[in-house]
Design a protein around this motif. Structure first.
Motif, PDB file in Angstrom:
ATOM      1  N   ASP A 154      17.356  39.354 -26.852  1.00 51.50           N
ATOM      2  CA  ASP A 154      18.216  39.648 -27.484  1.00 51.50           C
ATOM      3  C   ASP A 154      19.038  39.496 -26.148  1.00 51.50           C
ATOM      4  N   SER A 155      20.581  39.983 -27.166  1.00 51.23           N
ATOM      5  CA  SER A 155      21.852  38.817 -26.663  1.00 51.23           C
ATOM      6  C   SER A 155      22.594  39.443 -25.591  1.00 51.23           C
ATOM      7  N   GLN A 189      25.403  48.675 -36.380  1.00 51.77           N
ATOM      8  CA  GLN A 189      25.647  49.666 -35.555  1.00 51.77           C
ATOM      9  C   GLN A 189      26.370  50.892 -36.174  1.00 51.77           C
ATOM     10  N   ASP A 204      26.394  41.811 -29.999  1.00 52.44           N
ATOM     11  CA  ASP A 204      27.241  43.293 -30.386  1.00 52.44           C
ATOM     12  C   ASP A 204      27.683  44.314 -29.273  1.00 52.44           C
ATOM     13  N   GLY A 229      20.731  49.465 -34.151  1.00 55.00           N
ATOM     14  CA  GLY A 229      21.182  49.084 -32.019  1.00 55.00           C
ATOM     15  C   GLY A 229      21.252  50.733 -32.641  1.00 55.00           C
ATOM     16  N   GLY A 230      22.140  50.789 -31.362  1.00 57.28           N
ATOM     17  CA  GLY A 230      22.840  51.902 -30.889  1.00 57.28           C
ATOM     18  C   GLY A 230      21.792  53.012 -30.866  1.00 57.28           C
ATOM     19  N   MET A 233      16.218  48.391 -32.032  1.00 52.37           N
ATOM     20  CA  MET A 233      15.805  48.570 -30.927  1.00 52.37           C
ATOM     21  C   MET A 233      15.704  49.077 -29.683  1.00 52.37           C
ATOM     22  N   GLY A 234      15.295  49.356 -28.475  1.00 58.60           N
ATOM     23  CA  GLY A 234      14.754  50.334 -28.064  1.00 58.60           C
ATOM     24  C   GLY A 234      14.363  50.643 -27.413  1.00 58.60           C
ATOM     25  N   ILE A 255      22.771  42.918 -36.318  1.00 60.53           N
ATOM     26  CA  ILE A 255      22.863  44.182 -36.008  1.00 60.53           C
ATOM     27  C   ILE A 255      23.349  45.089 -36.438  1.00 60.53           C
ATOM     28  N   CYS A 295      26.738  47.944 -28.088  1.00 62.60           N
ATOM     29  CA  CYS A 295      25.868  49.143 -28.483  1.00 62.60           C
ATOM     30  C   CYS A 295      26.733  49.826 -27.543  1.00 62.60           C
ATOM     31  N   GLY A 336      23.994  41.885 -25.252  1.00 65.95           N
ATOM     32  CA  GLY A 336      24.968  43.292 -26.058  1.00 65.95           C
ATOM     33  C   GLY A 336      24.794  44.287 -25.878  1.00 65.95           C
ATOM     34  N   TYR A 337      23.635  44.941 -25.171  1.00 62.62           N
ATOM     35  CA  TYR A 337      23.816  45.785 -24.148  1.00 62.62           C
ATOM     36  C   TYR A 337      22.974  45.529 -23.149  1.00 62.62           C
TER      37      TYR A 337
END
Ligand code: GUN
Length: 376
Positions: free
Chosen positions: A92-93, A194, A146, A220-221, A251-252, A192, A148, A95-96
């Motif tokens: 993962d980048s 959003q 990104d 994502g998000g 994601m997640g 990703i 989130c 970004g979260y």
């Protein structure tokens, strides 16, 4: 990377496929254990391979950049060499993770400045920097940088944030396409989607992401506190727009029920800390239902943890013994629970794949959710 669609379920949008990377092939749908800081917490690499039968694991740009740092990773020859996991890795980048540091971070067009959760030192993540870091980590699948958005999120913020995530994606793509892998095997970049819980934004984002024509796409998000119904509605809308011939990664997510519903909507890849984190807290997923192992009820229960799984921990240890380990704060309890939960998650997606191929996924899904989500 290559993706081959093998089967589509008749009663839902579920698919079975194969993702091929230079570190091996992944059978989809797949669950990816989370190994944030170069380790899947409390699990040996040998257990990941032999007991859990994990096919790909996650790493995290934010954590690995801060510790052990890029110099160590580069000298090791990348994360695979460093931690001894020779199958595929997705990173993962950040970004979260960076956004969950609210209060200690600032988001600007250039990137995000943040303070390390370890020593308070200041850093900046830009789309270009995050591509370079993931090149150094050597992930088979790299994620775009990104934002989130939190839930709830007002419309204007969600729209502006999505537009910035799209501009950041363009910058990620230029950097990715103008740099080479460092360790002799190929890497790929997933963008990703959003757009929070707004249908028009999700649609616009999915269309923008699809146009980039990368080898796989992520959503994502979601799973950030919104009702499950909203998560499914957004996932369905986005999956219907993203190309069919490329893997889709939600994601997640999430609980066993979330994963099976996601598969039914056309998702191929999932990751979540739930099996390991909740396992360490004594919440154990089994083929019979959910066990809160600290409960008095298990004190004298000498039945095996999960007779429905044939792995080592599922049949070898009794509930009474594992409860004792948790009550006495013995670390073996956390190890057993993490191993059981990951074995269960991998078994669940493996079975889903089988049912998709047999064309019986939809009915099996309803029955399985009822069974595995009940509290024992
Ligand atoms: N993990 C869970 N959700 C997200 C998201 O929206 N973006 C990123 N980068 N990682 C995530």
């Amino acid at each position: 990377m290559q993706f081959k669609l093998e089967a589509q379920d008749a009663g839902s949008k579920a698919r079975a496929g194969l993702i091929t990377t230079d570190h091996g092939t992944i059978e989809t749908p797949i669950f990816m254990p989370v190994g944030t800081a170069a380790s899947v917490k409390a699990i040996h690499q040998r257990e990941l391979k032999e007991d859990i039968k994990a096919q790909i694991i996650l790493g995290n740009t934010y954590h690995l950049y801060l510790r052990p740092g890029l110099s160590v990773l580069e000298q090791a020859g990348g994360l695979h060499k460093f931690n001894g996991w020779d199958r595929p890795i997705l990173t993962d980048s950040g970004g979260y993770q960076v956004y969950s540091l609210s209060g200690t971070r600032k988001i600007k067009e250039e990137g995000v400045t943040f303070k390390s959760h370890i020593d308070g030192s200041k850093h900046i993540f830009t789309p270009e920097g995050v591509m370079d870091i993931q090149r150094t980590i050597g992930a088979d699948i790299m994620m775009a940088f990104d934002e989130c958005t939190p839930y709830p999120c007002d419309y204007e913020y969600a729209r502006k944030s999505m537009d910035m995530t799209h501009r950041w994606l363009k910058r990620c793509i230029s950097r990715f396409d103008s740099t080479e892998p460092k360790y002799g095997y190929s890497q790929t970049l997933f963008p990703i989607v959003q757009g929070s819980t707004y249908k028009d934004l999700r649609k616009a984002s999915a269309e923008f992401i699809a146009e980039q024509n990368r080898e796989g796409n992520a959503i994502g998000g979601l799973s950030v506190g919104e009702p499950a119904e909203d998560m499914y509605e957004m996932t369905e809308l986005v999956c219907d727009i993203l190309p069919k011939d490329k893997p889709r990664y939600l994601m997640g997510v999430g609980t066993p029920a979330n994963i099976l519903e996601g598969i039914a909507l056309g998702v191929d890849m999932f990751d979540c800390v739930m099996p390991t984190r909740n396992g360490r807290n004594g919440m154990i997923f089994t083929t019979q239902g959910i066990v809160n192992i600290r409960n008095e009820k298990w004190k004298n229960d000498f039945s095996p943890l999960d007779p429905g799984l044939d792995g080592y921990v599922s049949s070898f240890y009794t509930k009474a013994y594992i409860r004792h380990l948790f009550i006495s704060e013995e670390i073996l309890g956390m190890q057993i629970a993490s191993l059981q939960n990951l074995s269960f998650y991998l078994h669940l997606v493996q079975q889903a794949r089988q049912k998709i191929k047999e064309g019986t996924f939809a009915a099996w899904k309803t029955q399985t959710i009822k069974q595995v989500m009940q509290r024992l």
